[in-house]
Design a protein around this motif. Structure first.
Motif, PDB file in Angstrom:
ATOM      1  N   UNK A   4       0.845  -1.201   0.000  1.00  0.00           N
ATOM      2  CA  UNK A   4       0.000   0.000   0.000  1.00  0.00           C
ATOM      3  C   UNK A   4       0.878   1.247   0.000  1.00  0.00           C
ATOM      4  N   UNK A   5       1.887   1.259   0.874  1.00  0.00           N
ATOM      5  CA  UNK A   5       2.793   2.420   0.960  1.00  0.00           C
ATOM      6  C   UNK A   5       3.530   2.618  -0.361  1.00  0.00           C
ATOM      7  N   UNK A   6       3.967   1.514  -0.956  1.00  0.00           N
ATOM      8  CA  UNK A   6       4.684   1.621  -2.231  1.00  0.00           C
ATOM      9  C   UNK A   6       3.771   2.141  -3.342  1.00  0.00           C
ATOM     10  N   UNK A   7       2.472   1.946  -3.201  1.00  0.00           N
ATOM     11  CA  UNK A   7       1.528   2.387  -4.218  1.00  0.00           C
ATOM     12  C   UNK A   7       1.074   3.833  -4.019  1.00  0.00           C
ATOM     13  N   UNK A   8       0.763   4.214  -2.769  1.00  0.00           N
ATOM     14  CA  UNK A   8       0.163   5.544  -2.547  1.00  0.00           C
ATOM     15  C   UNK A   8       1.042   6.474  -1.719  1.00  0.00           C
ATOM     16  N   UNK A   9       2.193   5.983  -1.260  1.00  0.00           N
ATOM     17  CA  UNK A   9       3.101   6.824  -0.485  1.00  0.00           C
ATOM     18  C   UNK A   9       2.821   6.763   1.004  1.00  0.00           C
ATOM     19  N   UNK A  10       3.844   7.061   1.805  1.00  0.00           N
ATOM     20  CA  UNK A  10       3.766   6.906   3.254  1.00  0.00           C
ATOM     21  C   UNK A  10       2.757   7.872   3.878  1.00  0.00           C
ATOM     22  N   UNK A  11       2.690   9.111   3.404  1.00  0.00           N
ATOM     23  CA  UNK A  11       1.773  10.099   3.995  1.00  0.00           C
ATOM     24  C   UNK A  11       0.335   9.620   3.884  1.00  0.00           C
ATOM     25  N   UNK A  12      -0.037   9.106   2.740  1.00  0.00           N
ATOM     26  CA  UNK A  12      -1.406   8.628   2.558  1.00  0.00           C
ATOM     27  C   UNK A  12      -1.682   7.394   3.418  1.00  0.00           C
TER      28      UNK A  12
END
Length: 551
Positions: free
Chosen positions: A281-289
């Motif tokens: 998920x982080x790799x797809x939408x970024x850590x902030x999201x």
């Protein structure tokens, strides 16, 4: 933890009497007699989420009896037990602390005498640093090329949750292509391997024990494919990542510690998207999201933990579900998300609910004589309207349903969204109130149809209505709002498990078929006629049919 059978409580007896009083009352009448029904049966949460449960076959008296049931079953005490880290997963002697994964402000929580908060924060920071390096292109493949594709290899919660979230939040997606492999069917992994390049792909192997059969077979297949392409086992270290709690097995596979992201036995598989399993998920939408997703879930966690039961969103929704399942005998619940990005939500919620509460033995170790978890199913948007809504409107089965929609869309295209939203509103209205004989006849007369023709067609056009539903409304589907929604359903399932007096956090039924499959696999490898009398005639003959056709 007190082991009380719900049917033995005074509130259950009160509910049975109350059910006989209102079972034939139509939703139309509930709305007629209560002009403030929407205000009395709806929740606004932080101006982020509106839940309308007014279109349910309940009164304030129903809710009061159900709340009495929750109190008799010690629900408030059980909620505190989960959040404090007590070992409420009794059959596996484990705490249940997925809620900790999204509470970034927590300072201390002890499991087996150890403060685990620092471990959670360490892994989260490690995920942040790793993902930022992959997304920016700092981490490269064995030839020095930038990473373009991520393949998540897992099954159950190690696939369903991340896959659902990534699709739900696709408007926030970056340039990386995310693929999921879960099925042991070779077609699944083969389809993915055809799309990717070994030089620019990372593989995430997601398994708590690193021994899950389907996951490890697919992982070794991916590794073999990778070795065929590269010819160098040392390159495995650059392209394979482990999401697991078993570093010994991870190391045997050839994955280095820097690429090992830990999670723990107090995180159940179907609750694991909030852990290192959420790396995809982080790799797809970024850590902030991802942090926004955690924040939404945590805000609902705190609401569930600290609100009075009568104002508690997951509790009220859980109680209404129990009311239908055990008194009306409605066996299924449907999830209808009027947002294409939420296409996988119903499948995710199937596992969450049916794996948790699909039990027939109480915490006392005896067979239950009440209904436990309902059957969960669903579909996105208007697709279902042209498939199974006919049964819902005019069939013999009544299916309580959740309708989920957002006022604003990420994809503004002509008037598509306004039309979609009109269907969302129309379906809950039509299911609740239907269309009577009198209304139909008036419509037909207005259309200047002859009386004879009207009498002939009316029976087939009657809609009884009185079909219950909840409406979930958001301003927009954002990471925060999705976190809210998922946490609502998690705690709804928890609440139901407590009131059913069952253990919601084990899944022994999943294991039975796996063990039987291992035994049969050893037979199939022999590739010869099979006549063991220890097997039933059906299974024996199916095995022999396999042998006769295998090439």
């Amino acid at each position: 933890m007190k082991y009380i059978d719900p049917v033995s409580t005074q509130s259950w007896k009160n509910l049975k009497l109350h059910f006989n009083e209102i079972k034939n009352v139509h939703l139309k009448d509930f709305f007629k007699t209560d002009t403030s029904r929407f205000n009395n049966f709806s929740f606004f949460f932080k101006n982020k989420m509106l839940i309308d449960f007014s279109k349910n076959r309940i009164t304030r008296c129903t809710i009061n009896y159900l709340l009495q049931l929750a109190r008799e079953m010690n629900l408030e005490e059980e909620i505190q037990s989960m959040f404090s880290g007590k070992k409420i997963n009794y059959t596996e002697n484990r705490s249940v602390l997925h809620v900790l994964l999204r509470n970034r402000n927590k300072k201390t929580i002890l499991v087996n005498g150890e403060n685990i908060v620092s471990k959670v924060n360490y892994v989260l920071e490690k995920m942040k640093n790793f993902s930022e390096k992959v997304i920016s292109g700092e981490i490269k493949g064995y030839t020095g090329k930038t990473i373009t594709d991520i393949v998540n290899i897992g099954i159950g919660g190690s696939s369903l949750g991340p896959n659902m979230v990534i699709e739900a939040l696709s408007p926030y997606k970056n340039h990386l292509n995310i693929h999921f492999v879960s099925n042991i069917d070779g077609t699944h992994i083969n389809q993915v391997l055809k799309k990717i390049n070994s030089k620019t792909t990372l593989f995430l192997v997601a398994s708590k024990t690193f021994t899950t059969e389907e996951t490890m077979i697919n992982a070794y297949t991916a590794r073999n494919w990778f070795l065929e392409k590269t010819g160098n086992i040392q390159f495995v270290k650059k392209h394979f990542i482990a999401l697991s709690m078993n570093f010994l097995e991870v190391k045997k596979f050839g994955i280095i510690k820097d690429y090992y992201f830990e999670f723990w036995d107090w995180v159940g598989g179907r609750y694991s998207l909030w852990s290192s399993i959420g790396l995809s998920i982080i790799l797809s939408i970024g850590f902030k999201n991802f942090v926004d997703l955690l924040s939404g879930a945590n805000d609902m966690d705190q609401h569930f933990l600290n609100s009075d039961l009568e104002d508690n969103i997951p509790v009220i929704l859980a109680l209404i579900s129990i009311w239908y399942n055990n008194f009306f005998k409605f066996e299924t619940e449907a999830i209808f998300a009027y947002d294409q990005n939420l296409n996988k939500l119903a499948t995710y919620l199937q596992q969450l609910n049916m794996e948790s509460n699909g039990k027939s033995v109480s915490r006392n170790g005896i067979k239950v004589n009440w209904e436990t978890g309902p059957i969960i199913w669903g579909e996105a948007g208007t697709n279902g309207q042209h498939a199974f809504y006919q049964l819902m409107h005019q069939g013999t089965k009544i299916i309580p349903s959740d309708f989920i929609a957002a006022v604003n869309t990420h994809d503004k295209l002509y008037d598509h969204h306004k039309r979609l939203f009109s269907h969302f509103l129309a379906q809950t209205k039509s299911l609740a109130f239907g269309k009577s004989i009198e209304e139909l006849k008036e419509n037909f007369l207005n259309e200047k149809m002859e009386t004879k023709e009207i009498e002939k067609i009316v029976p087939f056009r009657i809609f009884e209505g009185n079909r219950p539903s909840n409406s979930f409304l958001f301003e927009k589907i954002t990471p925060y709002n999705l976190g809210l929604l998922l946490s609502v359903y998690e705690h709804k399932v928890f609440t139901q498990g407590i009131i059913f007096n069952i253990f919601s956090f084990d899944q022994w039924g999943v294991e039975l078929g796996k063990k039987a499959a291992n035994n049969i696999f050893s037979i199939l490898k022999e590739n010869k006629a099979f006549n063991a009398i220890s097997y039933d005639s059906s299974t024996r003959n199916l095995i022999n049919a396999y042998y006769s056709w295998i090439k």
